[in-house]
Scaffold this motif. Sequence first.
Motif, PDB file in Angstrom:
ATOM      1  N   TYR A  58      74.220  74.440  46.758  1.00 36.24           N
ATOM      2  CA  TYR A  58      74.188  74.855  48.164  1.00 36.24           C
ATOM      3  C   TYR A  58      74.911  76.186  48.347  1.00 36.24           C
ATOM      4  O   TYR A  58      74.412  77.108  48.999  1.00 36.24           O
ATOM      5  N   VAL A  59      76.086  76.305  47.751  1.00 36.98           N
ATOM      6  CA  VAL A  59      76.855  77.549  47.866  1.00 36.98           C
ATOM      7  C   VAL A  59      76.115  78.707  47.212  1.00 36.98           C
ATOM      8  O   VAL A  59      76.029  79.816  47.770  1.00 36.98           O
ATOM      9  N   LEU A  60      75.541  78.470  46.036  1.00 37.39           N
ATOM     10  CA  LEU A  60      74.816  79.534  45.339  1.00 37.39           C
ATOM     11  C   LEU A  60      73.599  79.994  46.131  1.00 37.39           C
ATOM     12  O   LEU A  60      73.281  81.196  46.161  1.00 37.39           O
ATOM     13  N   LEU A  61      72.913  79.070  46.793  1.00 40.32           N
ATOM     14  CA  LEU A  61      71.761  79.463  47.606  1.00 40.32           C
ATOM     15  C   LEU A  61      72.194  80.284  48.824  1.00 40.32           C
ATOM     16  O   LEU A  61      71.471  81.191  49.251  1.00 40.32           O
ATOM     17  N   LEU A  62      73.355  79.973  49.379  1.00 41.83           N
ATOM     18  CA  LEU A  62      73.871  80.794  50.479  1.00 41.83           C
ATOM     19  C   LEU A  62      74.199  82.208  50.013  1.00 41.83           C
ATOM     20  O   LEU A  62      74.053  83.175  50.768  1.00 41.83           O
ATOM     21  N   GLY A  77      72.114  62.967  46.428  1.00 42.88           N
ATOM     22  CA  GLY A  77      71.761  64.361  46.645  1.00 42.88           C
ATOM     23  C   GLY A  77      71.118  64.582  47.991  1.00 42.88           C
ATOM     24  O   GLY A  77      71.430  65.559  48.701  1.00 42.88           O
ATOM     25  N   LEU A  78      70.223  63.685  48.379  1.00 39.78           N
ATOM     26  CA  LEU A  78      69.566  63.795  49.686  1.00 39.78           C
ATOM     27  C   LEU A  78      70.571  63.695  50.822  1.00 39.78           C
ATOM     28  O   LEU A  78      70.614  64.540  51.726  1.00 39.78           O
ATOM     29  N   VAL A  79      71.393  62.656  50.787  1.00 37.30           N
ATOM     30  CA  VAL A  79      72.367  62.437  51.864  1.00 37.30           C
ATOM     31  C   VAL A  79      73.382  63.577  51.928  1.00 37.30           C
ATOM     32  O   VAL A  79      73.728  64.071  53.016  1.00 37.30           O
ATOM     33  N   THR A  80      73.856  64.031  50.771  1.00 39.58           N
ATOM     34  CA  THR A  80      74.843  65.108  50.744  1.00 39.58           C
ATOM     35  C   THR A  80      74.283  66.375  51.369  1.00 39.58           C
ATOM     36  O   THR A  80      74.950  67.042  52.174  1.00 39.58           O
ATOM     37  N   TRP A  81      73.065  66.723  51.000  1.00 39.12           N
ATOM     38  CA  TRP A  81      72.454  67.944  51.545  1.00 39.12           C
ATOM     39  C   TRP A  81      72.272  67.835  53.061  1.00 39.12           C
ATOM     40  O   TRP A  81      72.561  68.779  53.808  1.00 39.12           O
ATOM     41  N   VAL A  82      71.795  66.684  53.529  1.00 40.94           N
ATOM     42  CA  VAL A  82      71.571  66.494  54.959  1.00 40.94           C
ATOM     43  C   VAL A  82      72.886  66.570  55.729  1.00 40.94           C
ATOM     44  O   VAL A  82      72.963  67.173  56.808  1.00 40.94           O
ATOM     45  N   VAL A  83      73.932  65.972  55.183  1.00 37.41           N
ATOM     46  CA  VAL A  83      75.241  66.018  55.852  1.00 37.41           C
ATOM     47  C   VAL A  83      75.760  67.455  55.950  1.00 37.41           C
ATOM     48  O   VAL A  83      76.242  67.890  57.004  1.00 37.41           O
ATOM     49  N   ILE A  84      75.656  68.216  54.858  1.00 34.01           N
ATOM     50  CA  ILE A  84      76.117  69.607  54.890  1.00 34.01           C
ATOM     51  C   ILE A  84      75.304  70.412  55.894  1.00 34.01           C
ATOM     52  O   ILE A  84      75.854  71.199  56.682  1.00 34.01           O
ATOM     53  N   ASP A  85      73.985  70.211  55.896  1.00 32.62           N
ATOM     54  CA  ASP A  85      73.131  70.905  56.864  1.00 32.62           C
ATOM     55  C   ASP A  85      73.527  70.547  58.296  1.00 32.62           C
ATOM     56  O   ASP A  85      73.612  71.420  59.172  1.00 32.62           O
ATOM     57  N   ALA A  86      73.749  69.258  58.548  1.00 37.12           N
ATOM     58  CA  ALA A  86      74.106  68.819  59.898  1.00 37.12           C
ATOM     59  C   ALA A  86      75.433  69.431  60.343  1.00 37.12           C
ATOM     60  O   ALA A  86      75.590  69.816  61.510  1.00 37.12           O
ATOM     61  N   MET A  87      76.371  69.558  59.431  1.00 40.87           N
ATOM     62  CA  MET A  87      77.657  70.170  59.762  1.00 40.87           C
ATOM     63  C   MET A  87      77.504  71.654  60.102  1.00 40.87           C
ATOM     64  O   MET A  87      78.292  72.207  60.868  1.00 40.87           O
ATOM     65  N   ARG A  88      76.464  72.276  59.559  1.00 38.91           N
ATOM     66  CA  ARG A  88      76.230  73.698  59.820  1.00 38.91           C
ATOM     67  C   ARG A  88      75.316  73.926  61.016  1.00 38.91           C
ATOM     68  O   ARG A  88      75.030  75.063  61.369  1.00 38.91           O
ATOM     69  N   GLY A  89      74.818  72.836  61.634  1.00 35.16           N
ATOM     70  CA  GLY A  89      74.095  73.013  62.882  1.00 35.16           C
ATOM     71  C   GLY A  89      72.677  72.490  62.921  1.00 35.16           C
ATOM     72  O   GLY A  89      72.173  72.161  63.990  1.00 35.16           O
ATOM     73  N   HIS A  90      71.968  72.435  61.814  1.00 35.11           N
ATOM     74  CA  HIS A  90      70.607  71.915  61.813  1.00 35.11           C
ATOM     75  C   HIS A  90      70.268  71.369  60.435  1.00 35.11           C
ATOM     76  O   HIS A  90      70.812  71.816  59.431  1.00 35.11           O
TER      77      HIS A  90
END
Length: 502
Positions: A313-317, A259-272
């Motif tokens: 992640y999608v629901l929070l967006l 969960g940690l790695v997945t979230w960080v990767v998605i965040d990094a792909m979106r810019g920060h």
Amino acid sequence: MSLNNTTVPAMINTVSTIPYDTGDNAWMMTSTALVLLMTPALAFFYGGLVDHKNILNQLFLSFVCMGIVFLQWVLFGFSFAFGPPVSSGFGSFGWSVLRFGESYNSNYSPTYPLLTYCAYQATFAIITPALISGAIVGRMKTIPYMIFIFVWSTVCYDPMAHWVWGENGWLKQLGTLDFAGGTVVHILSGVSGLVASIILGKRHDYDPKSTTAHNLPFTILGTCLLWVGWSGFNGGSANSASGLAALAVINTHTAAATGLVTWVVIDAMRGHVSISGACIGPIVGLVAITPACGFVQPGWSILIAIIAVCVVYVLLLLKKYMHYDDTLDVAIVHGCGGITGAFMTGLFSQKWVNEAGGSDGAFYGRPVQLWYQIAGILTAIGFAAACTAGILLPLHWTIGIRLAKEEEIEGLDVSAHGESWEVAASNAVSNLIASMIEEKLSRTRHLEQHGSFNLQYIPPNAGEKSITVPVSNVSIKAEAPPDCNTQKNEEQEMYTERSNEV
């Protein structure tokens, strides 16, 4: 919590003459301590994400559950959930005030005292209503909140625990799998948090596009402690120091790391990479794996966590388009995370992984298990919504549950508790005021002043009332130096320096 599905005709509760397994008892008592640690950990996790004016109140909303719910559990909560059953839907008063003593029970604690099992289950009962507090930050009165968690634990949590984990609970008999609380803890708290936030309404200063997180080190600390405590949350649910406990623990940490790695990767792909998001990632992984950790192989825990994080992640967006104020996203993180995990338990569970209490899921030739999981999910959603509304609406119509606008803007730390945690800031303001008074009255030999330092907001519309916020109460006692003129420049430099610091 995952017990043998074999139906036992009667509750066996006798004083045992056979020595208990000290290893099992030690593991269950250790797990009890680990899960109890999760409630103050949750307080720090939530506390760092709220506005600075509500941090003490938010810490208190979790902390007070340790008193109210544990007392309820000893008086009658444990008996309602696990006591001699009246039916497949309800327990009884048979074990109220824990009258059974250090007894042996073949259903719930076959190798250790029933009191240990009672203490372990109490920690689950404590943290579940504490999770709800994240949805109502900064706008619910304290006394109605305490009444709510007492009644909610009695009419919502205890029956659901009986249905899912009680030896003759109807969802357990149906075949719904929930190893450590996907439905009982996370779906219940998530749905209840959503309903509570809707009934309370939005905060007066609500802005869906902004964040009020003021102390992310608190949140990181809370996340790490929750991660550690989850070892007991899931591992202890094996009900013994066994290979099944080891499986639950490895699945738990695998899902959290994923969960940690997945979230960080998605965040990094979106810019920060967001720090607060990086804290949410492992929590989502832990929530999702909770119902499945004793029924699936470790490889599936990776996939479960990835899917759950992507969903959350999608629901929070999309949250900014939703018309409710769930302050810390309890409904999405715990409610939707728990639903996702419970659903995927019906896909990936395997009988051989847990011979005593498991079943094959849809991926292993038994699609009916998916329907049993859906039955548990829908039951938890409907029951939690009905109980929460049934408790809060009467409280709202009688004693009132919502804070006044002025108190909400001021913050609950001051309006509800009369205290503030910002000692450093208050000291800085006091030092500044001392310098100002000493500079202005430097020729006065002795000086003693008592007053306050306020910030004032003056609206652009002359017809609107201005708002004054007290920052610090100060008490100044100073003595001027013998020769004030020779120190004039030094005092001016001191005043300028302290003003810049503040």
